[in-house]
Design a protein around this motif. Structure first.
Motif, PDB file in Angstrom:
ATOM      1  N   THR A   1       5.661  14.753  -5.558  1.00  0.00           N
ATOM      2  CA  THR A   1       5.462  15.994  -4.798  1.00  0.00           C
ATOM      3  C   THR A   1       6.796  16.642  -4.464  1.00  0.00           C
ATOM      4  O   THR A   1       6.961  17.861  -4.576  1.00  0.00           O
ATOM      5  CB  THR A   1       4.659  15.696  -3.516  1.00  0.00           C
ATOM      6  OG1 THR A   1       3.423  15.096  -3.869  1.00  0.00           O
ATOM      7  CG2 THR A   1       4.421  16.946  -2.716  1.00  0.00           C
TER       8      THR A   1
ATOM      9  N   ASP B   1       0.825  -1.209   0.000  1.00  0.00           N
ATOM     10  CA  ASP B   1       0.000   0.000   0.000  1.00  0.00           C
ATOM     11  C   ASP B   1       0.860   1.260   0.000  1.00  0.00           C
ATOM     12  O   ASP B   1       0.436   2.302  -0.499  1.00  0.00           O
ATOM     13  CB  ASP B   1      -0.920   0.014   1.227  1.00  0.00           C
ATOM     14  CG  ASP B   1      -2.006  -1.065   1.156  1.00  0.00           C
ATOM     15  OD1 ASP B   1      -2.241  -1.576   0.046  1.00  0.00           O
ATOM     16  OD2 ASP B   1      -2.602  -1.372   2.216  1.00  0.00           O
ATOM     17  N   MET B   2       2.040   1.164   0.557  1.00  0.00           N
ATOM     18  CA  MET B   2       2.905   2.351   0.634  1.00  0.00           C
ATOM     19  C   MET B   2       3.581   2.672  -0.683  1.00  0.00           C
ATOM     20  O   MET B   2       4.020   3.803  -0.890  1.00  0.00           O
ATOM     21  CB  MET B   2       3.964   2.167   1.729  1.00  0.00           C
ATOM     22  CG  MET B   2       3.390   2.298   3.122  1.00  0.00           C
ATOM     23  SD  MET B   2       4.658   2.261   4.379  1.00  0.00           S
ATOM     24  CE  MET B   2       5.560   3.742   4.020  1.00  0.00           C
TER      25      MET B   2
ATOM     26  N   GLY C   1       3.800   8.964  -5.103  1.00  0.00           N
ATOM     27  CA  GLY C   1       3.179  10.289  -5.048  1.00  0.00           C
ATOM     28  C   GLY C   1       4.039  11.271  -4.283  1.00  0.00           C
ATOM     29  O   GLY C   1       4.176  12.437  -4.674  1.00  0.00           O
ATOM     30  N   LEU C   2       4.646  10.796  -3.212  1.00  0.00           N
ATOM     31  CA  LEU C   2       5.541  11.646  -2.426  1.00  0.00           C
ATOM     32  C   LEU C   2       6.756  12.058  -3.247  1.00  0.00           C
ATOM     33  O   LEU C   2       7.197  13.203  -3.189  1.00  0.00           O
ATOM     34  CB  LEU C   2       5.968  10.919  -1.148  1.00  0.00           C
ATOM     35  CG  LEU C   2       6.854  11.693  -0.189  1.00  0.00           C
ATOM     36  CD1 LEU C   2       6.142  12.938   0.328  1.00  0.00           C
ATOM     37  CD2 LEU C   2       7.278  10.809   0.974  1.00  0.00           C
TER      38      LEU C   2
ATOM     39  N   VAL D   1       1.903   5.530  -2.427  1.00  0.00           N
ATOM     40  CA  VAL D   1       2.076   6.720  -1.584  1.00  0.00           C
ATOM     41  C   VAL D   1       3.483   7.274  -1.750  1.00  0.00           C
ATOM     42  O   VAL D   1       3.679   8.488  -1.896  1.00  0.00           O
ATOM     43  CB  VAL D   1       1.778   6.386  -0.097  1.00  0.00           C
ATOM     44  CG1 VAL D   1       2.155   7.549   0.799  1.00  0.00           C
ATOM     45  CG2 VAL D   1       0.326   6.008   0.089  1.00  0.00           C
ATOM     46  N   LEU D   2       4.474   6.373  -1.758  1.00  0.00           N
ATOM     47  CA  LEU D   2       5.861   6.815  -1.928  1.00  0.00           C
ATOM     48  C   LEU D   2       6.099   7.394  -3.325  1.00  0.00           C
ATOM     49  O   LEU D   2       6.850   8.358  -3.483  1.00  0.00           O
ATOM     50  CB  LEU D   2       6.826   5.658  -1.649  1.00  0.00           C
ATOM     51  CG  LEU D   2       6.891   5.197  -0.191  1.00  0.00           C
ATOM     52  CD1 LEU D   2       7.780   3.972  -0.062  1.00  0.00           C
ATOM     53  CD2 LEU D   2       7.390   6.317   0.711  1.00  0.00           C
TER      54      LEU D   2
END
Length: 150
Positions: A50, A39-40, A46-47, A43-44
């Motif tokens: 960003t 799941d991370m 996307g980070l 997210v990573l």
């Protein structure tokens, strides 16, 4: 008293059960960790995107701050030049005020003589309003007939 030899197979079974339970718990924990790490991943990612955008913004901010610094330097330079202009203008105004004071002082005797001359002329009958001959009246045109004067 209990025989330690008879007790031993029960302990080993209990030990094996505990080890099996620990292995199952470890297996479940590994599955949970793999799920969390799976799941991370997005997210990573996307980070990471960003952070890359933030780096670009910081670069733009650096350029903007450099321009602002250059503009402030130009403003400082202009203010210093304007201070010089104001100082020169103040000197010119002071000189003009001095010239005006000198001219007023120089014209006082002339003004006094002119005033005295007007007084004497008035006593002698020259320069008064009554000493001028009256103006002749202008002829009045007849407005009823165009082009015909009275």
């Amino acid at each position: 008293m209990a025989n330690p030899l008879n007790d031993r197979p029960g302990r080993e079974r209990q030990r094996l059960r505990k080890l099996a339970q620990a292995a199952m718990n470890a297996d479940q924990t590994v599955d949970q960790v793999e799920g969390i790490l799976g799941d991370m991943g997005p997210v990573l990612e996307g980070l990471s995107t960003t952070v890359a955008s933030l780096d670009g913004s910081i670069d733009s901010l650096d350029v903007t701050l450099e321009r602002l610094n250059t503009s402030l330097d130009n403003v400082d330079s202009t203010v210093n030049r304007m201070a010089g202009v104001v100082t020169r203008l103040e000197r010119i105004v002071t000189q003009v005020e001095g010239l005006v004071a000198i001219a007023e002082t120089a014209l006082r005797p002339i003004s006094a003589v002119e005033s005295a001359a007007h007084g004497v002329a008035g006593l002698l009958g020259f320069g008064g309003k009554t000493s001028r001959p009256p103006r002749p009246a202008l002829p009045v045109r007849d407005q009823s007939t165009p082009g015909v004067g009275a």
